[in-house]
Design an enzyme around this catalytic site. Sequence first.
Site, short mmCIF file in Angstrom:
data_model
loop_
_atom_site.label_atom_id
_atom_site.label_comp_id
_atom_site.label_asym_id
_atom_site.label_seq_id
_atom_site.Cartn_x
_atom_site.Cartn_y
_atom_site.Cartn_z
N ARG A 21 29.82 -16.89 -17.89
CA ARG A 21 29.92 -17.34 -19.29
C ARG A 21 29.62 -16.19 -20.26
NH1 ARG A 21 30.62 -22.08 -22.37
NH2 ARG A 21 30.62 -23.58 -20.70
N GLU A 28 24.90 -26.92 -27.52
CA GLU A 28 24.56 -25.50 -27.42
C GLU A 28 25.09 -24.61 -28.55
OE1 GLU A 28 26.29 -25.76 -23.42
OE2 GLU A 28 24.74 -24.34 -22.83
N GLU A 70 18.32 -27.92 -15.09
CA GLU A 70 19.65 -28.09 -14.51
C GLU A 70 19.58 -27.83 -13.01
OE1 GLU A 70 22.95 -26.12 -16.46
OE2 GLU A 70 24.20 -26.28 -14.68
N1 MTE Z 1 18.44 -31.30 -27.24
C1 MTE Z 1 17.21 -31.77 -26.91
N2 MTE Z 1 16.54 -32.49 -27.82
N3 MTE Z 1 16.66 -31.53 -25.69
C2 MTE Z 1 17.32 -30.77 -24.74
O1 MTE Z 1 16.80 -30.56 -23.64
N4 MTE Z 1 19.34 -29.47 -24.19
C3 MTE Z 1 20.44 -28.68 -24.73
C4 MTE Z 1 21.25 -29.50 -25.74
N5 MTE Z 1 20.39 -30.14 -26.68
C5 MTE Z 1 18.61 -30.25 -25.07
C6 MTE Z 1 19.14 -30.57 -26.34
C7 MTE Z 1 21.34 -28.17 -23.72
S1 MTE Z 1 20.94 -26.76 -22.90
C8 MTE Z 1 22.52 -28.79 -23.44
S2 MTE Z 1 23.61 -28.15 -22.33
C9 MTE Z 1 22.90 -30.03 -24.10
O2 MTE Z 1 21.94 -30.50 -25.02
C10 MTE Z 1 23.11 -31.09 -23.01
O3 MTE Z 1 23.41 -32.32 -23.54
P1 MTE Z 1 24.89 -32.70 -24.04
O4 MTE Z 1 25.82 -32.22 -23.01
O5 MTE Z 1 24.80 -34.15 -24.16
O6 MTE Z 1 25.09 -32.00 -25.35
N1 HPA Z 2 27.42 -24.47 -18.44
C1 HPA Z 2 26.27 -25.05 -18.09
N2 HPA Z 2 25.93 -25.29 -16.87
C2 HPA Z 2 26.78 -24.94 -15.92
C3 HPA Z 2 28.00 -24.34 -16.22
C4 HPA Z 2 28.34 -24.09 -17.55
O1 HPA Z 2 29.39 -23.56 -17.88
N3 HPA Z 2 28.62 -24.09 -15.06
C5 HPA Z 2 27.79 -24.54 -14.11
N4 HPA Z 2 26.67 -25.06 -14.62
MO1 MOS Z 3 22.53 -26.51 -20.92
S1 MOS Z 3 21.97 -24.56 -20.63
O1 MOS Z 3 24.11 -26.24 -20.20
O2 MOS Z 3 21.62 -27.31 -19.76
#
Ligand code: MTE
Ligand code: HPA
Ligand code: MOS
Length: 756
Positions: free
Chosen positions: A308, A710, A230
Site C-alpha cells: 500500500r 482512514e 487486525e
Molecule cells: N474509528 C474508531 N473510533 N476506532 C477505530 O478503531 N479504526 C480505523 C477507522 N476508524 C477505528 C476508527 C481504521 S484503521 C479503519 S481501517 C476503519 O475505521 C475500519 O472501519 P471501517 O472499515 O468501517 O471504516
Molecule cells: N488494508 C487494510 N488491511 C489489509 C489490507 C489493506 O489494504 N490488505 C490486507 N489487510
Molecule cells: Mo485499518 S489499518 O485497515 O484496520
Amino acid sequence: MTKTMKNIDSFGHLRGESLFVDDIITKQNTLFGLVFDSSCAHGKISKIDYSQAEDIEGVIRIFTYKDIPGVNQIGGIIPDEPLWAEKEVHFAGQPIAFIVAKSELIAKKARALIQVEFRDLPVITSAKEAKEKNSFINAPRSFNLGNTKSSFSECEYVFEGETFSNGQEHLYLETQGCYAYPMENGNIKIISSTQGPTQVQKAAAKVLDLPMHKIEVEVIRLGGGFGGKEDQATAWAIMAAIAVQHLRKPVKFVLNRHDDLRMTGKRHPYESSYKIGLTKELKIKAFEAEFLQNSGAAADLSPAIAERTLFHATNCYYIPNVRTTVYSCKTNLPPNTAFRGFGGPQGMFVIESAISKAANELGINKRFIQEANLIGENEEYYYGQIASNVEAKNSWVTARKEFDLDTLENDVADFNEKNDRYKKGISIMPIAFGISFTNTPMNHARALVHIYQDGSVGLSTGAVEMGQSVNTKMLQIAADTLGIEPKYIKLETTNTTRVANTSPSAASSTADLNGKAVLKACKSLNDRLVKIAANLLNVNEKSLSFQTNFVFIDNKKTKHTWQEIVAKAMMERVALTENAHYATPEIHFDKTKEKGHPFAYHVYGTSITTITLDCLQGTYEIDSVKIVHDFGKSMNMGIDTGQVEGALVQGIGWMTMEEISYDEKGKLLSNALSTYKIPDIFSVPKKIEIIPLETEGNKMAIYRSKAVGEPPLMYGIGTYFAIQNAIASFNKEYKLAFNSPYTPEKVLMSLYENHI
Ligand code: MTE
Ligand code: HPA
Ligand code: MOS
C-alpha cells in the site's frame, strides 16, 4: 430516513454499560492468564527455570511451546512467527510462556520468579542497518511507470533527499484481550477483542490442531482497534485457547497497558529516499523513491502494508515516470502492523517531502507544484488504474475558494512580518486514498438477517464495531431497506458461527462490503413480504411498500403494519431469514506485472493547516485545519464528520508528538503514557472546519457514501509542513528536515540550526 441517527452505542458508552472483554461477567472457576516475555531483543535462551514460579500457591500451570498440539506458528502472510519462542528470541517483549493462575496478581508474582538467561546476539533496530546486513522479511517490490532513468535527464530541476517517519502506538482505549472457555466435545469459544474474528479462528485451529468448526469466535465490540487488532489480537486468543484445551476451564486474559505497549507492534517506521524531477512549468516528470520499512522481527502484515505504500507513493498526483521500491526490513523490534492508513501515510509523507524540498530550493510556494500536478480524469495512477470520477482538482479548488486561501496566506505573511518571537506557518495537503483491500480476494462480506415472528429483526454481519460506528450504518441500511423503524432491529455480535470466513474489519471497507450484503439480504426479505402484503390487500406489488413500519400503497399510509405482514408470512410458511454475499466487482491486480485496477474507487480531499510557532520555546499551536472532504453522498454526516476529526487528530499526533523510542538494545523506552504523548484536548487544532465536497459519490460505495475511516488521517501530514514553513520564516539558514514527528525539541533545534 435514518441519516441523522446517532451512534447506537453512544448511550451505553456514556453510561458505562457497553460490554468490552473485561466487562463480561466471569464464569465460575475462571482462571487468569499472563504472558512471560523476553527481556532480550535478540538472543538464545541459554537457561530457563519455571520451578519457583510454579511453586506459588494459586499458579495452575505455565504453558510453553512444548504444550502446543498443532504448529507453533501464527504468521498470516508468511509463516515466520512462533506463538511462543522456542530456543531463540527475536524482540524484547516476545512471548515465551503463558502463566495461568487463580488471579492476575498471583500470575504477576509468578512471572517475577521465572529465571531466564540469554546469550545475546546482535540487535538491529533500524531499517537502514537491516538493509546493510541483508536482513529482510521477503523480496523487495517495485512499481514502475514510464522510464525514470531517461526522463530525469530531460528535467529542468532534479532534487534528492531522505526522509524518516516514525512509528505510532495504537493506544486503543481497550487493551488487547480475550476470554476463552470450554464447550462440550472439546469445542472452544473465544470472545476476543479482534478486528478479524476469522483470523483468530483460523490461526487458533492451526495451533490447536482442531478443525475450524470446533472454535467459535465472538466479538462484541472493541474499544478501538485502529489496525492494531487486525492481526495482533490473534496471539492472545490462541494462548488462552490452549490453556482451555488443556485445563477445560475458562481463561480470561486481558493485557495490562504496560504489557500491551511492550509486546505489540505499531505503525511501521520508514526510512526513505527520493529523487524528483520537474520541468520548467513545474510538472513533475519523474519520481523515484526507495522505502525502507522497519517491519520488526516477523512479517505480520508488513508485505501488504509495504504494497500500500507503493500504491500511495504518488499521492493524488499524476506523474508519467515513476519507479518505487520497498524493502521490508527485518529488525529486532516487535513485528509492526496495520495502523490507520496501512502504509499509505508513510508513502505520502515522502512525495510531500520531495515537493517541499523542490519548492524550497526553487524559492517558490509549495502549492504551485502541488496544484500543477493534481491527477485528472482518465489519467493513470502509476500502478495502472485509470482515474475516474476524480475529485483531486475539485477538492483543491473548492478548498482554495471556500476557505479563501489567498487571504489566509496573506494573513500569515503579514503576521510573520510583524512578529519576531512567534511565526505562523501554513500548508495545503491534498489526499487520494484507494478503497478496497489491496489483496483482491479479501474484498467480500456476508450478512445474515432473521426476522422474528413478532416483527423484530436480528442482524448479523462480518463487521466488527470498533468505534467507527459501522453497526449504526448497518442498522440504517436494514431499517431503510425493510421499511421499519430502527428500534425493531438488533445488531448482533460478530460471530464466526453466524457469519463465517470474513475478512477483518479494515481497509476502511467494512461498511461498503458488509453494507452491500445487508442491502442485498434485506431486499430479498422485503420483496418476499411485499408479495405477501400485495396478495393480502389485493393490490399490485409495484404500488406497495413498507415505510416506517406501515404498509404504504401508492405512497399513502395504510393501517396495516409490518408486524401484521410478518405474522402472515409465518402462517404461510415463508422463510423469514436471509443470508447474502457481496464481493466487490471489477477490481483486479496482477502482481507479476504490478499493474491493475486494485481499488473500487478513491477518496479525495484537501486540507489547509495554519499553525503558530513560539520561536523561543519550539512549541506550537494548531490554529485551524480547514478541510474539504469527499464523503460522496454521506449516509450519516454526524458519524462521518466524527471519523474525519478523529483521523485528522491521529494523523497530527503521528506527525507532531507521538515519538516511539527504543534503545540500542531494542528495549522500548516510550513504554508508558508518561513517555509517550498523544494529542489531548489542549493540543488538538483550535478549530476544525469541514466542508463536504459536492459530488455524486461512487456506485461502488454503499449508498454512494464513500469510505471514511482512514483517508482523513493523511490531512494530518499537512501539520508537519505548516510547522516547517513557520521554522523557515524564522530561520533563513534552516535546511528543511523531513524527520517526523516534529516534536518541540526537534523544532527548537531547527529554529536555531546554523542560526546567527
Ligand atoms: N474509528 C474508531 N473510533 N476506532 C477505530 O478503531 N479504526 C480505523 C477507522 N476508524 C477505528 C476508527 C481504521 S484503521 C479503519 S481501517 C476503519 O475505521 C475500519 O472501519 P471501517 O472499515 O468501517 O471504516
Ligand atoms: N488494508 C487494510 N488491511 C489489509 C489490507 C489493506 O489494504 N490488505 C490486507 N489487510
Ligand atoms: Mo485499518 S489499518 O485497515 O484496520
